[in-house]
Enzyme design. Structure first.
Site, PDB file in Angstrom:
ATOM      1  N   ASN A 123      23.222 -46.793  -1.214  1.00 46.27           N
ATOM      2  CA  ASN A 123      23.196 -48.260  -1.808  1.00 46.27           C
ATOM      3  C   ASN A 123      24.848 -48.093  -2.552  1.00 46.27           C
ATOM      4  O   ASN A 123      24.956 -47.461  -3.397  1.00 46.27           O
ATOM      5  CB  ASN A 123      22.284 -48.432  -2.913  1.00 46.27           C
ATOM      6  N   ARG A 182      18.837 -53.426   3.562  1.00 41.52           N
ATOM      7  CA  ARG A 182      20.040 -53.707   3.655  1.00 41.52           C
ATOM      8  C   ARG A 182      20.872 -54.979   3.508  1.00 41.52           C
ATOM      9  O   ARG A 182      20.465 -56.036   4.009  1.00 41.52           O
ATOM     10  CB  ARG A 182      20.519 -53.027   5.206  1.00 41.52           C
ATOM     11  N   LEU A 183      21.854 -54.905   2.738  1.00 42.90           N
ATOM     12  CA  LEU A 183      22.603 -56.100   2.589  1.00 42.90           C
ATOM     13  C   LEU A 183      24.211 -55.664   3.114  1.00 42.90           C
ATOM     14  O   LEU A 183      24.834 -54.982   2.819  1.00 42.90           O
ATOM     15  CB  LEU A 183      23.162 -56.312   0.959  1.00 42.90           C
ATOM     16  N   GLU A 222      29.497 -48.905  -2.499  1.00 38.83           N
ATOM     17  CA  GLU A 222      30.436 -48.923  -1.683  1.00 38.83           C
ATOM     18  C   GLU A 222      31.429 -48.001  -1.821  1.00 38.83           C
ATOM     19  O   GLU A 222      31.715 -47.697  -3.135  1.00 38.83           O
ATOM     20  CB  GLU A 222      31.374 -50.488  -2.051  1.00 38.83           C
ATOM     21  N   CYS A 236      22.451 -52.537  -1.205  1.00 36.09           N
ATOM     22  CA  CYS A 236      21.124 -52.174  -0.533  1.00 36.09           C
ATOM     23  C   CYS A 236      20.202 -51.814  -1.708  1.00 36.09           C
ATOM     24  O   CYS A 236      20.413 -51.679  -2.915  1.00 36.09           O
ATOM     25  CB  CYS A 236      21.232 -51.341   0.623  1.00 36.09           C
TER      26      CYS A 236
END
Length: 614
Positions: free
Chosen positions: A81, A54-55, A83, A2
């Site tokens: 942003n 956002r992605l 993981e 993101c």
């Protein structure tokens, strides 16, 4: 992945003009909308504003941001942003402590973790991340970045206000932050670029949160602290135990990084690093009936124009084909022509907000756009060379013992086109020398380590802090320019911690670079792939590309309004254009040689024009 952005001030009440400041948040996240188009959001309170674009990768329906939680009358908010690869373990621990989760997203895990542990949550995370948390109880904004610096986070202070964002362009969308440069900006660009001094944003007043750093902003002001650092420790494992440990760590990293609610692909160059990651990812997917998408990159006419040299001895395509014969992969060959490559040089500057690795950036930017048509998440083989000692400066005596950054120890190539006045005023030798010495002073060593053992520690640390950061920066911008999330299994901090302390004799077993890694993966690839001589990311050897660059540079030299002219010596530049370009003696890394010097000046000129740098 993101994009995040925001601002904080304790001398203002943003709610008094909420329409204006909400629009500023919208402008800031719009500037980095390429990082994710799936959802957007803003959060505005009296002293803080947060924005997010956002992605969607995990919990596609429930992971909207900014995300809020309340506890005991206190409001907490996060924009994030990245993981988190150990989110499930952390979640289980937090549930035992009484937390109830409303989503499956790792964003909520970080936020609840902060509510339980405060800033200490950073030490518990395994992943790639940059986030901002507003703590309404303490009136504190916390900025945090992952240990290896995979995900970017910039900030600046203007008066009483702190402004932050995933990329500089987000900050420049704030009405009080403007792109400016001073002498140190150009010392960075001409002296160490396309690398950057850790924490330096090159633009005046622009800083980057360093890897493994937490920056807090409260009524007491700004405070920065490091929550993780490398430690020198005795290595007591045998070679066989070391191979086994590396094998397990790498497999565990890939397994964790396969977690996604959308399909994962991999970049496959045919080198050992990407081939190993691809093999492990393919095995993971095959176990559940899936087939891995893979992509390789090359350049038009390299089949006839390729010139072997000591840095790039072989082409990649034959080795890609051998991997494809071993594993059930769905592969796509991608190719870039010379005009496209030259035209992408300016796009690469826009993407990075700075001059960069010229056609290395430009080509990867182009290729990532093509990959994004198929996948949202990609595994890469980045960072293995920095960690396991794959570059020539780890084992060639002349480079190992160079008194400076080994990938850029000779500044003469950098000053070859500069005027004598520029050389005198910038004094690049002193500036670069100080950056080098500052880093050497940080190197973790064991008591009594001297001579070659200490020097190898220094080379390893220099690579992790400088060269690896440059490549991670390139990977983030080129992929996120299209909303493609690039994951880096080799940059798992557990691998870095362990391998940093492995003696060089084990890494360079039998006189072969990265022998430790090769032995740890011997069940994955046949000998002709496993023991292939290192060949870096491909570049074009086409004379057509060099001719395009020369034509564009001559046009720049003929334009008295070109801003980079003030730094150049025209006679030197003309002479440089007439000389044959040496592809085998790079001035940065292994890829940036004569043509890339021309491209770098073209990028500097465009950067100055676009950002109004005077």
């Amino acid at each position: 992945m993101c994009g995040i952005a925001g601002f904080c001030s304790f001398d203002r009440d943003f709610l008094q003009n909420s329409r204006k400041w909400t629009q500023v948040l919208v402008d800031m996240r719009t500037a980095i909308a390429h990082r994710g188009h799936d959802q957007t959001g803003e959060y505005l309170r009296k002293h803080v504003g947060l924005a997010h674009t956002r992605l969607s990768i995990r919990d596609l329906a429930g992971g909207a941001q900014p995300m809020l939680r309340r506890q005991d009358g206190v409001e907490y908010a996060i924009v994030y942003n990245g993981e988190i690869y150990n989110a499930e373990e952390l979640k289980q621990d937090l549930e035992l402590r009484g937390f109830h989760f409303e989503t499956r997203s790792d964003t909520e895990v970080i936020l609840c973790g902060y509510m339980e542990y405060g800033p200490e949550i950073a030490r518990r995370l395994n992943g790639i991340y940059a986030f901002a948390i507003w703590d309404g109880g303490r009136d504190t904004l916390m900025l945090c970045r992952d240990r290896m610096g995979v995900k970017p986070l910039f900030y600046a202070e203007e008066g009483d206000t702190l402004v932050f964002g995933s990329e500089p362009k987000a900050l420049f969308a704030h009405p009080e932050i403007h792109p400016r440069a001073d002498l140190d900006s150009f010392r960075e660009i001409f002296g160490v670029g396309p690398a950057r001094t850790p924490g330096c944003g090159v633009f005046c007043g622009l800083r980057e949160v360093k890897p493994a750093q937490i920056v807090t902003f409260s009524r007491e002001g700004r405070n920065a602290s490091i929550y993780w650092s490398l430690e020198a420790k005795p290595h007591t494992d045998s070679y066989e135990q070391t191979v086994e440990t590396v094998s397990w760590l790498l497999r565990d990293a890939v397994r964790r990084q396969m977690v996604s609610d959308v399909p994962v692909c991999s970049f496959l160059s045919g080198g050992i690093d990407s081939s190993v990651v691809t093999a492990l990812a393919s095995r993971e997917l095959s176990a559940v009936g899936g087939t891995l998408n893979t992509f390789s990159f090359d350049f038009a006419h390299n089949d006839v124009c390729f010139r072997p040299n000591s840095f790039q001895p072989t082409q990649d395509r034959p080795y890609v084909d051998r991997v494809l014969a071993l594993y059930p992969l769905h592969h796509t060959y991608l190719e870039c022509d010379e005009v496209t490559l030259a035209d992408r040089l300016e796009d690469a500057v826009i993407m990075k907000d700075l001059p960069g690795m010229t056609d290395v950036d430009a080509s990867l930017l182009y290729f990532c756009g093509l990959v994004r048509e198929h996948n949202k998440v990609a595994l890469t083989g980045e960072c293995a060379d920095e960690i396991f000692g794959g570059y020539p400066w780890f084992y060639r005596e002349s480079l190992l013992n160079a008194d400076g950054f080994p990938w850029s120890s000779d500044l003469s190539a950098r000053t070859a086109l500069l005027s004598e006045e520029t050389i005198r005023q910038l004094d690049l030798d002193s500036y670069v020398r100080q950056r080098y010495l500052d880093t050497l002073a940080e190197v973790p060593v064991l008591p009594g380590e001297t001579g070659e053992v200490r020097r190898r520690r220094e080379i390893s640390y220099l690579n992790l802090r400088w060269f690896m950061q440059t490549l991670l920066d390139r990977m983030d911008r080129t992929s996120m320019a299209w909303g493609l999330e690039a994951r880096v299994p080799f940059a798992d901090h557990r691998i870095v911690e362990y391998v940093y302390n492995v003696p060089w004799e084990m890494k360079y077993q039998d006189g072969m670079e990265k022998k430790l890694l090769r032995d740890a993966c011997r069940d994955l690839l046949p000998p002709e792939l496993l023991y292939r001589k290192k060949s870096p990311y491909p570049k074009t050897y086409s004379p057509v590309y060099e001719k395009l660059l020369t034509e564009r540079f001559r046009k720049l030299l003929a334009d008295p309004q070109a801003p980079v002219q003030r730094f150049l010596d025209r006679a030197k530049a003309e002479r440089f254009l007439r000389e044959p370009k040496d592809y085998g003696r790079p001035w940065f890394g292994q890829l940036m040689a004569g043509p890339q010097m021309i491209a770098y000046f073209l990028q500097i000129n465009f950067w100055m024009e676009r950002y109004g740098i005077s």
